[in-house]
Design an enzyme around this catalytic site. Structure first.
Site, short mmCIF file in Angstrom:
data_model
loop_
_atom_site.label_atom_id
_atom_site.label_comp_id
_atom_site.label_asym_id
_atom_site.label_seq_id
_atom_site.Cartn_x
_atom_site.Cartn_y
_atom_site.Cartn_z
N LYS A 122 0.85 -1.19 0.00
CA LYS A 122 0.00 0.00 0.00
C LYS A 122 0.89 1.24 0.00
O LYS A 122 1.85 1.32 0.77
CB LYS A 122 -0.90 -0.02 1.24
N SER A 198 -8.99 2.42 3.64
CA SER A 198 -8.15 3.08 2.67
C SER A 198 -7.19 2.14 1.93
O SER A 198 -6.37 2.58 1.13
CB SER A 198 -7.33 4.18 3.36
N SER A 222 -9.29 0.25 7.86
CA SER A 222 -8.80 0.28 6.49
C SER A 222 -8.24 -1.03 5.96
O SER A 222 -7.92 -1.12 4.77
CB SER A 222 -7.74 1.38 6.34
#
Length: 520
Positions: A122, A198, A222
């Site tokens: 990520k 996220s 997330s």
């Protein structure tokens, strides 16, 4: 090896042994343990041209590499081809580090448990010296750190081949992965719907079959939100379990932690073995179970006491399909011998919301201010999105005493839930309050900030509790909506007790396997 044996340099625990692989990844030991995965492994060893990324999890791919049935380079080429094709449809690649991955293979990979397995990170606080870290923001368009994150070093030591970074909303501030920097990340199950956030880029990449596991982080849900939206397994570890440094050892004042989104439970457990442990400067570390995390996956969890929490802490509406998914999961657990009781801890929702806002907005303000001083670029709509700018404005209203009070609220919430869990081993709830919603509703460019805040809170009413308390929590892909969209069910354990969660997850995965359920 215990945490006391960790060297001063902040290394992880010893690599998982073959004994651990056999104990925890029962598909190596018994064809009955993981039906959807094990059935494919009874066939002849596939050729390198076969779609190995469809038929194996990360540990399975690593085994093929060890057995010389496929090379790391062949796996990387497959992953890159899938990333290119999938990104064109779903937009999950933030940074393409293909040459970086090829060089890692050429230089020689460590003999870790995931040797040769492609991995995506990520693109949020996962730094690789000399490579760009975008944070989902135009404000970081040219940021190339001169250091590598400790967690990334542990990924590399485990043998992973890092070949890219996935999309995130600006600074991870929302439950969808949409940004002006990277655009909208789409859900492989339905490209008109959100992939969650996220860590939506990582979830979309795994759901699209690019990799079987991807790095993710979780400051308010997330990891679990995108896992639910994309039909995957997502475990948020306990606070202090996984390194956040070297620049800092906490994110958002301890709300945030890092780990992964995966197709199998055992991959998540084995990655936790490879990455957990204190680092240089750690102020605390989560307690470690006896044996590896991987070995927990094949163990019987015993009879657990499960609190079924169907109402949201604030009393907001929940989609009936999500309630039905949680009830069905409760019935499944009951059939496996666990005790189910409808119950919920009492928390001060208003105080917790204010505490979250104080902690996140002030932490964000520090990062943005430091970046502005370093670059000379002023925070403005030219480089930051509306919600980010609003957070920065609100941060100016918080005093030191407000931040201290926020920390007190987090502690009070942790104590209240710990007392509640004297009588329960697990809290079971829906992961989110609706199946994946349409793109464009939770992005960071809303017309009205207050409405955006209410919408976020309504969609994710449960996930933030375990960020406040530091407890481990996981989303399991146990249901599908009538429209063919994934619905996750969340199970939260006591602080430091990932072992119980992984035992339960392994048991549920064997009883209701999901490995072969994926988008068309």
């Amino acid at each position: 090896m215990t945490d006391k044996d960790i060297k001063a340099s902040g290394g992880a625990r010893a690599p998982v042994t073959r004994r651990d692989l056999i104990a925890g990844g029962a598909s190596f030991a018994s064809p009955l343990a993981l039906p959807a995965i094990a059935r494919t492994r009874k066939t002849a060893m596939p050729s390198p041209a076969d779609d190995l990324l469809d038929r194996h999890d990360a540990l399975g791919l690593a085994r093929l590499v060890r057995d010389k049935a496929v090379s790391p380079g062949e796996l990387l080429d497959q992953a890159i081809a899938r990333a290119e094709a999938g990104d064109a449809r779903f937009n999950f690649m933030a940074q393409k580090l293909y040459d970086f991955g090829r060089k890692a293979i050429a230089d020689g990979l460590p003999d870790g448990p995931f040797r040769g397995v492609p991995l995506l990170l990520k693109d949020l606080h996962t730094n690789i010296a000399g490579e760009r870290t975008g944070q989902g923001s135009r404000f970081y368009a040219d940021y190339r750190p001169d250091f590598t994150s400790e967690l990334v070093r542990r990924h590399q030591a485990a043998g992973f081949v890092i070949f890219g970074k996935t999309t995130t909303p600006e600074f991870g501030l929302t439950a969808t992965t949409e940004s002006l920097a990277c655009g909208q990340t789409r859900n492989p199950w339905n490209p008109a719907r959100i992939a969650g956030g996220s860590s939506g880029g990582s979830a979309a990449a795994v759901a699209a079959g690019v990799v079987p596991i991807a790095h993710a982080s979780d400051g308010g849900g997330s990891i679990r939100i995108p896992a639910s939206c994309c039909g995957l397994f997502g475990l948020k570890p306990s606070r202090g379990r996984v390194p956040m440094g070297p620049a800092r050892t906490e994110g958002w004042g301890g709300l945030s932690t890092q780990h992964a989104i995966s197709r199998s439970v055992r991959d998540s457990a084995a990655m936790l073995d490879a990455t957990h442990g204190i680092e240089v400067g750690s102020r605390y570390g989560a307690p470690t179970p006896e044996g590896s995390f991987l070995s927990q996956v094949g163990r019987d969890p015993g009879k657990l006491r499960v609190a079924l929490m169907l109402q949201t802490p604030a009393g907001t509406p929940v989609d009936p399909e999500c309630v039905a998914a949680a009830r069905a999961a409760a019935k499944l657990l009951e059939s496996l011998g666990h005790h189910i009781e409808e119950a919920a801890p009492k928390v001060d929702v208003a105080a917790l919301g204010t505490a979250n806002f104080a902690a996140i907005s002030t932490a964000l303000a520090v990062d943005v201010e430091d970046r502005a001083k370093l670059t000379g670029i002023a925070p403005s709509p030219d480089v930051l999105e509306k919600v980010t700018l609003t957070f920065l404005e609100y941060s100016k209203q918080f005093r030191g005493i407000d931040v201290a009070r926020a920390n007190n609220v987090f502690q009070e919430t942790a104590i209240a839930i710990a007392r509640f869990m004297v009588d329960f081993d697990i809290i079971l709830s829906p992961t989110v309050a609706a199946p994946p919603i349409e793109l464009g509703r939770l992005g960071l460019m809303p017309d009205d900030f207050a409405t955006w805040g209410r919408d976020i809170a309504a969609f994710t009413p449960w996930t933030g509790l375990s960020n406040a308390t530091g407890q481990p929590s996981m989303s399991l892909p146990l249901a599908m909506s009538k429209d063919g969209l994934p619905i996750g069910v969340m199970m939260t354990g006591r602080y430091g007790d990932e072992a119980t969660l992984l035992r339960l997850a392994g048991q549920v995965e064997r009883a209701a396997p999901w490995f072969d359920r994926r988008p068309a």
